[in-house]
Scaffold this active site. Structure first.
Site, PDB file in Angstrom:
ATOM      1  N   ASP A 151      -8.969   7.343 -23.862  1.00 17.15           N
ATOM      2  CA  ASP A 151      -8.923   5.967 -23.373  1.00 17.15           C
ATOM      3  C   ASP A 151      -8.400   5.117 -24.529  1.00 17.15           C
ATOM      4  OD1 ASP A 151      -9.397   3.353 -22.715  1.00 17.15           O
ATOM      5  OD2 ASP A 151     -11.435   3.688 -21.950  1.00 17.15           O
ATOM      6  N   THR A 206      -5.640   0.010 -20.873  1.00 14.68           N
ATOM      7  CA  THR A 206      -5.404  -1.324 -20.332  1.00 14.68           C
ATOM      8  C   THR A 206      -4.013  -1.721 -20.810  1.00 14.68           C
ATOM      9  OG1 THR A 206      -6.282  -2.421 -22.298  1.00 14.68           O
ATOM     10  CG2 THR A 206      -7.845  -1.999 -20.519  1.00 14.68           C
ATOM     11  N   GLU A 227       0.836  -1.210   0.000  1.00 16.79           N
ATOM     12  CA  GLU A 227       0.000   0.000   0.000  1.00 16.79           C
ATOM     13  C   GLU A 227       0.864   1.251   0.000  1.00 16.79           C
ATOM     14  OE1 GLU A 227      -2.755  -0.316   3.240  1.00 16.79           O
ATOM     15  OE2 GLU A 227      -4.143  -1.562   2.073  1.00 16.79           O
ATOM     16  N   ARG A 229      -3.166  -8.558 -17.711  1.00  8.55           N
ATOM     17  CA  ARG A 229      -4.356  -7.730 -17.500  1.00  8.55           C
ATOM     18  C   ARG A 229      -4.002  -6.645 -16.488  1.00  8.55           C
ATOM     19  NH1 ARG A 229      -7.414 -10.857 -20.233  1.00  8.55           N
ATOM     20  NH2 ARG A 229      -9.004  -9.255 -20.359  1.00  8.55           N
TER      21      ARG A 229
HETATM   22  C1  LIG Z   1     -11.253  -2.879 -22.617  1.00 10.06           C
HETATM   23  C2  LIG Z   1     -11.588  -1.462 -22.413  1.00 10.06           C
HETATM   24  C3  LIG Z   1     -11.732  -0.909 -21.129  1.00 10.06           C
HETATM   25  C4  LIG Z   1     -11.828  -1.696 -19.859  1.00 10.06           C
HETATM   26  O1  LIG Z   1     -10.919  -2.579 -19.538  1.00 10.06           O
HETATM   27  P1  LIG Z   1     -11.160  -3.721 -18.427  1.00 10.06           P
HETATM   28  O2  LIG Z   1      -9.783  -4.156 -18.205  1.00 10.06           O
HETATM   29  O3  LIG Z   1     -12.055  -4.727 -19.084  1.00 10.06           O
HETATM   30  O4  LIG Z   1     -11.797  -3.105 -17.247  1.00 10.06           O
HETATM   31  C5  LIG Z   1     -11.946   0.448 -21.029  1.00 10.06           C
HETATM   32  N1  LIG Z   1     -12.036   1.224 -22.116  1.00 10.06           N
HETATM   33  C6  LIG Z   1     -11.933   0.735 -23.360  1.00 10.06           C
HETATM   34  C7  LIG Z   1     -12.049   1.664 -24.528  1.00 10.06           C
HETATM   35  C8  LIG Z   1     -11.725  -0.627 -23.553  1.00 10.06           C
HETATM   36  O5  LIG Z   1     -11.646  -1.109 -24.792  1.00 10.06           O
END
Ligand SMILES: *Cc1c(COP(=O)(O)O)cnc(C)c1O
Length: 413
Positions: free
Chosen positions: A196, A222, A52, A231
């Site tokens: 994102d 991710t 932490e 992951r």
């Molecule tokens: C896959 C994805 C996520 C989320 O990822 P997780 O690891 O499944 O929580 C968020 N935003 C976009 C655009 C994604 O393709």
């Protein structure tokens, strides 16, 4: 160690999954095959300890090496993406996005994102997710004629609703994003802009997709899609973000821990560090280029069989097919292809007249099969098989055999 003796059931199931992966084509665009080095870091003793806090400011003892590992991971990410700040602790992509909301917004604040049925992500304001429930979510979509983002419409909407935060990014958009245009729109109304890049992080690193870094304030990703790591999730702040709000790094760090999470998964962070090292090699640039060559080759072959591709083709790693002229639903297509050894997923198409559990489209991508070394020649075969089982479902056993034969020539990493 004898895993099989300790737990034969799980050991056997993992073995069978390995065999399934070896003998089938993974063509879901969000997936990939990790290297043995990534998996070794992931399965190491680093899973044993709590850490932490952040490097140099921990709440637990015995973290000398954990600190070095997390710092190395941060340094590699900053260098690779060209950003001054990163947080590598989010457990995955959705928790990374959640941390951005918690760091920047109050419940009820207005946020804009691409709607899920048009290719956006749940966490970009879709109603069943926290992001659509606790915030005033205004969604944009693609143009009805072209299925492309209509930047003039997005600008009009943004000026009207004045969101505090705008998301750009998608799970099923086969074209480049115009980051610069989004940057202009956000600046016009003083909004935070978050890219994102979950799907396309690896493409950006390889230089085959434009980078959002000069135009956005925050980047989330991710680490397990085209980036080809374990992951996980990361949040970055750009120079532009720092000059808009110098407190952003502090706000994000505090939100991730202790705001949302407890102990970070340091085995995961070590594996992310390994994947970032792999991603900084010339071989990774070649890999990214081949992903695009493969998806363009696959798209042009599929077009020859009379399929309708959303936007007519692709700029990136994925293809979205509208199956309505083929008399087969997305769900049926997914099932028959799975039986043939080709794993894809059913997907809504923009303005889909059919329900999400049985949508009109499928989504397929090339990152995982490109990792195995497949090239344009193999894409031609795959397009042929897809057309074959859709035209004559009884041919799936024959195709299954041929897929197995092809897979044998391209072992998993
Ligand atoms: C896959 C994805 C996520 C989320 O990822 P997780 O690891 O499944 O929580 C968020 N935003 C976009 C655009 C994604 O393709």
């Amino acid at each position: 160690m004898n895993f099989k003796k300790i737990d034969s059931q799980i050991a056997k199931l993992i073995e069978r999954e390995r065999e399934r992966q070896e003998t089938t084509l993974e063509m879901i665009p969000s997936e990939n095959h990790t290297s043995a080095a990534v998996r070794e870091a992931l399965g190491s003793v680093l899973t044993d300890k709590y850490a932490e806090g952040y490097p140099g400011k921990r709440y637990y003892a015995g973290l000398e090496f954990y600190d070095k590992i997390e710092t190395l991971c941060q340094e590699r990410a900053k260098k690779l993406f060209g950003v001054p700040y990163v947080n590598v602790q989010p457990y995955s992509g959705s928790p990374a996005n959640q941390a951005v909301y918690f760091a920047l917004l109050e419940p009820g604040d207005t946020v804009m994102g691409m709607s899920l049925p048009h290719g956006g992500h749940l966490t970009h304001g879709w109603k069943v997710s926290f992001s659509g429930k606790y915030y005033n979510s205004i969604q944009y979509g693609v143009d009805k004629e072209t299925n492309l983002l209509n930047y003039n419409e997005i600008e009009k909407l943004a000026k009207e609703v004045k969101p505090k935060l705008i998301w750009v990014g998608a799970t099923a958009y086969p074209r480049f994003f115009n980051w610069e245009k989004f940057g202009e729109i956000a600046d016009l109304i003083g909004a935070y802009l978050a890219a994102d890049i979950a799907h396309i992080a690896g493409l950006i690193i390889a230089g085959v997709h434009p980078s959002p870094v000069p135009y956005v304030h925050i980047i989330t990703t991710t680490t397990h899609k085209t980036l080809r790591g374990p992951r996980g999730g990361m949040i970055m702040v750009t120079e532009k973000g720092l000059s808009k709000d110098p407190e952003l790094p502090k706000k994000i760090d505090k939100t991730v821990f202790p705001g949302l999470q407890g102990g970070p998964h340091e085995n995961n962070i070590a594996a992310i560090a390994v994947c970032l090292k792999e991603a900084s090699s010339p071989a990774f640039k070649k890999y990214g280029k081949q992903i695009i060559k493969n998806s363009k080759a696959l798209a042009s072959e599929i077009l020859k069989y009379g399929f309708n591709l959303i936007t007519g083709g692709t700029d990136n790693h994925l293809i979205l097919i509208d199956l309505r002229n083929k008399g087969i639903s997305g769900k049926e297509a997914q099932i028959i292809l799975e039986k043939s050894g080709i794993t894809i997923n059913k997907n809504t198409i923009p303005f889909d007249p059919n329900p999400p559990f049985n949508p009109s489209g499928i989504r397929l991508g090339t990152p995982a099969i490109t990792t195995r070394g497949m090239k344009e020649k193999e894409m031609k075969k795959i397009a042929f098989w897809i057309n074959e089982v859709f035209s004559n479902p009884k041919s799936y056993l024959k195709v299954r055999k041929e897929v197995k034969k092809l897979c044998k020539k391209f072992p998993l990493p």
